[in-house]
Scaffold this motif. Sequence first.
Motif, short mmCIF file in Angstrom:
data_model
loop_
_atom_site.label_atom_id
_atom_site.label_comp_id
_atom_site.label_asym_id
_atom_site.label_seq_id
_atom_site.Cartn_x
_atom_site.Cartn_y
_atom_site.Cartn_z
N ASN A 147 9.31 -3.45 9.63
CA ASN A 147 10.07 -3.88 10.81
C ASN A 147 9.18 -4.49 11.87
O ASN A 147 9.57 -5.43 12.58
CB ASN A 147 10.85 -2.69 11.40
CG ASN A 147 12.01 -2.29 10.52
OD1 ASN A 147 12.58 -3.11 9.80
ND2 ASN A 147 12.38 -1.02 10.57
N TYR A 148 7.96 -3.96 12.00
CA TYR A 148 7.02 -4.53 12.96
C TYR A 148 6.65 -5.95 12.57
O TYR A 148 6.57 -6.84 13.43
CB TYR A 148 5.76 -3.66 13.04
CG TYR A 148 4.66 -4.27 13.87
CD1 TYR A 148 4.74 -4.31 15.26
CD2 TYR A 148 3.54 -4.85 13.27
CE1 TYR A 148 3.74 -4.89 16.03
CE2 TYR A 148 2.53 -5.42 14.02
CZ TYR A 148 2.63 -5.44 15.41
OH TYR A 148 1.64 -6.02 16.16
N ILE A 149 6.41 -6.18 11.28
CA ILE A 149 6.07 -7.52 10.80
C ILE A 149 7.21 -8.50 11.09
O ILE A 149 6.99 -9.63 11.54
CB ILE A 149 5.74 -7.51 9.30
CG1 ILE A 149 4.46 -6.71 9.03
CG2 ILE A 149 5.60 -8.93 8.77
CD1 ILE A 149 3.23 -7.28 9.68
N LYS A 150 8.46 -8.05 10.86
CA LYS A 150 9.61 -8.91 11.15
C LYS A 150 9.69 -9.20 12.65
O LYS A 150 9.97 -10.34 13.06
CB LYS A 150 10.90 -8.22 10.69
CG LYS A 150 11.03 -8.09 9.18
CD LYS A 150 12.30 -7.32 8.81
CE LYS A 150 12.39 -7.13 7.31
NZ LYS A 150 13.57 -6.30 6.93
N PHE A 151 9.45 -8.18 13.46
CA PHE A 151 9.52 -8.32 14.91
C PHE A 151 8.49 -9.32 15.42
O PHE A 151 8.82 -10.28 16.14
CB PHE A 151 9.31 -6.96 15.57
CG PHE A 151 9.24 -6.99 17.06
CD1 PHE A 151 10.39 -7.05 17.83
CD2 PHE A 151 8.01 -6.97 17.71
CE1 PHE A 151 10.33 -7.09 19.22
CE2 PHE A 151 7.94 -7.01 19.09
CZ PHE A 151 9.10 -7.06 19.85
N ILE A 152 7.24 -9.13 15.05
CA ILE A 152 6.17 -9.99 15.57
C ILE A 152 6.28 -11.40 14.99
O ILE A 152 5.98 -12.38 15.65
CB ILE A 152 4.77 -9.36 15.29
CG1 ILE A 152 3.70 -10.12 16.09
CG2 ILE A 152 4.44 -9.38 13.82
CD1 ILE A 152 2.33 -9.48 16.03
N SER A 153 6.75 -11.50 13.74
CA SER A 153 6.91 -12.82 13.11
C SER A 153 7.95 -13.65 13.85
O SER A 153 7.75 -14.83 14.12
CB SER A 153 7.31 -12.68 11.64
OG SER A 153 6.31 -12.02 10.90
#
Length: 237
Positions: A147-153
């Motif tokens: 979820n963090y990767i999706k958020f920052i992406s």
Amino acid sequence: MEDSKFTIIEHLDELRKRIIIIVISILIGTGSSYIFIEELVDIILKPAVDLDFIYISPPELFLEYIKIAFVFGVGVSIPIIMLQTWLFIKPGLKKKEKFFILFSMIMGLIFFVSGISFAYFIITPLTLKFFANMSLNQISPLFSFSNYIKFISSLLVSFGLVFELPMIVILLTQLNLVTPFVFKKYRKIVILIVFILASLLTPPDVISQILLGVPMALLYELSILFSVILYNRKQKS
């Protein structure tokens, strides 16, 4: 007729050649990025100060590593992608068009990198800090790495695209498709659309939407200024 068919076949062969080179460069870039995946993950996690992450399914971490390697692989391949694109379109351009297209490609890349840098160094830490401070004694922040990767992406890509706005306005003005007066006339409508786009591009939270919407509105005003300068120069010439 045969000459035109031959020319089309030559163009298709040239296009296939350029695409093959681009694909190979991306594959090499992805493979090379995966070798340094730990260092890349450290870079990605740098804005998330004092936050802990988990992964909630066995293949999740590996799949995210593959995605990260691919994204960085595309990133390091951008110079090759731009070069191959330029070599493909260059023969069909006039001298003046060559200069302007090359200038647009380079400036577009600069604006895109500027947007990503702005989001990475300023917006992402502020947003994460805001949400982390909402924790209670009974509820501590523990985020999924996926979820963090999706958020920052979503943040990085959104700001990268938004920072292209001045370049788009310059292109429209240079091609005589739009004048600065049009941008001024529809300023209120555009700003409304800007905040609607901000809500669609960013994660579903008000803070991220405001942090994207305000720079978009400022960039629009800056774009009008660029358009006025370019338009006045064209009128004089």
